[in-house]
Design a protein around this motif. Structure first.
Motif, mmCIF file in Angstrom:
data_model
loop_
_atom_site.group_PDB
_atom_site.id
_atom_site.type_symbol
_atom_site.label_atom_id
_atom_site.label_comp_id
_atom_site.label_asym_id
_atom_site.label_seq_id
_atom_site.Cartn_x
_atom_site.Cartn_y
_atom_site.Cartn_z
ATOM 1 N N GLU A 36 0.858 -1.188 0.000
ATOM 2 C CA GLU A 36 0.000 0.000 0.000
ATOM 3 C C GLU A 36 0.891 1.232 0.000
ATOM 4 O O GLU A 36 1.913 1.266 0.673
ATOM 5 C CB GLU A 36 -0.902 -0.013 1.248
ATOM 6 N N LYS A 37 0.484 2.255 -0.770
ATOM 7 C CA LYS A 37 1.258 3.491 -0.790
ATOM 8 C C LYS A 37 0.344 4.674 -1.032
ATOM 9 O O LYS A 37 -0.367 4.728 -2.029
ATOM 10 C CB LYS A 37 2.343 3.437 -1.871
ATOM 11 N N THR A 38 0.347 5.614 -0.083
ATOM 12 C CA THR A 38 -0.372 6.866 -0.225
ATOM 13 C C THR A 38 0.610 7.992 0.052
ATOM 14 O O THR A 38 1.812 7.759 0.223
ATOM 15 C CB THR A 38 -1.559 6.938 0.769
ATOM 16 N N GLU A 39 0.105 9.203 0.120
ATOM 17 C CA GLU A 39 0.988 10.353 0.317
ATOM 18 C C GLU A 39 1.712 10.293 1.659
ATOM 19 O O GLU A 39 2.889 10.643 1.754
ATOM 20 C CB GLU A 39 0.175 11.647 0.234
ATOM 21 N N ARG B 205 1.523 7.403 3.849
ATOM 22 C CA ARG B 205 1.529 6.049 4.409
ATOM 23 C C ARG B 205 2.063 5.065 3.371
ATOM 24 O O ARG B 205 1.629 5.073 2.215
ATOM 25 C CB ARG B 205 0.109 5.685 4.825
ATOM 26 N N THR B 206 3.009 4.211 3.792
ATOM 27 C CA THR B 206 3.562 3.181 2.921
ATOM 28 C C THR B 206 3.644 1.869 3.685
ATOM 29 O O THR B 206 4.161 1.838 4.807
ATOM 30 C CB THR B 206 4.965 3.556 2.414
#
Length: 285
Positions: A97-100, A102-103
């Motif tokens: 998962e990868k967001t601005e 959070r990884t």
């Protein structure tokens, strides 16, 4: 100048900037993962990156600069292996998962510390809040060759339960160092006194036998255990077990019973190697 020409230049500049950005992202990924690579893998990565950067703009770092940085990372890795005893043989990671901010990545890592091999699987959550970055380890799974040892098994289970990766590396480093120290000590005395010292279970066993070739049936067993508790504290424990023929035992019961206590006193006063050395010399004489 024609507006179309201005627009063409602007489009070209934007395309070059985007290409530079992509190349910098590739380099950053390579830099982060390089600490887990072998020298051979680092060189392969260098060649691959050189091929991709042929003919790129002057604003981007040259392949020679990147090679120098990767070689520096390789030197740092070699120093780390020498200093800690750790050698990583393989590593892979998969972004789940990868967001601005959070990884989440899943890692698989294998290697050894001195002569102890291990395999790890864990999930790493990285969160960024303003300028701070926090990391949380979960789903930790550990496989070790020496897990049949009850102490090691309990430590591994406790570490998996709490997901404490730092405790694992710190504790296993100390445990493996004692493990290696015992092996080298046994090897040293076996080579120096081949007529007196035997290692029935090999150099990785936890005891040696001392025999005087001139005295039949008399032997001393030095037992050297390495305890590892659930908190990761390593404690070496040594003891001496004498084996004496009955006729000698009847005549010198008091003297024989005092041998283990004298050995433990020598350990406290002189240390492990000197205590064993003195015992061998006394036995040989």
């Amino acid at each position: 100048m024609d507006k179309n020409i201005y627009q063409a230049y602007e489009d070209e500049i934007q395309a070059l900037e985007e290409e530079i950005r992509l190349l910098e992202e590739k380099y950053e990924d390579l830099r982060q993962e390089s600490t887990f690579f072998s020298d051979e893998e680092i060189l392969k990565s260098i060649k691959s990156f050189q091929a991709e950067t042929q003919g790129e703009t002057k604003g981007h770092e040259s392949p020679s600069d990147l090679k120098a940085q990767l070689e520096s990372l390789g030197t740092d890795l070699s120093f780390f292996m020498t200093f800690t005893g750790f050698q990583f043989t393989s590593h892979s990671k998969k972004t789940v998962e990868k967001t601005e901010n959070r990884t989440v990545q899943k890692h698989r890592l294998s290697g050894k510390c001195h002569s102890l091999s291990f395999q790890l699987e864990f999930q790493l959550l990285e969160m960024q809040n303003n300028e701070k970055v926090s990391a949380v380890v979960s789903d930790l799974s550990i496989v070790m060759e020496s897990r049949e040892d009850s102490d090691v098994s309990k430590f591994v289970s406790s570490t998996e339960e709490h997901g404490n990766l730092l405790t694992f590396f710190r504790s296993i480093s100390t445990y493996a160092e004692w493990y290696e120290h015992r092996r080298r000590t046994f090897l040293h005395f076996k080579a120096k006194y081949p007529d007196i010292v035997t290692v029935p279970e090999g150099l990785l066993g936890d005891f040696i036998i001392l025999r005087n070739p001139k005295v039949s049936g008399f032997e001393l067993m030095i037992v050297w255990k390495i305890h590892l508790d659930e908190e990761g504290t390593t404690t070496p424990v040594l003891d001496l077990l004498p084996k004496v023929p009955e006729q000698v035992l009847e005549q010198r019961m008091t003297s024989v019973e005092s041998i283990p206590g004298s050995f433990r006193s020598a350990l406290r006063l002189f240390g492990i190697e000197a205590a064993i050395e003195n015992l061998i010399k006394v036995l040989g004489s």
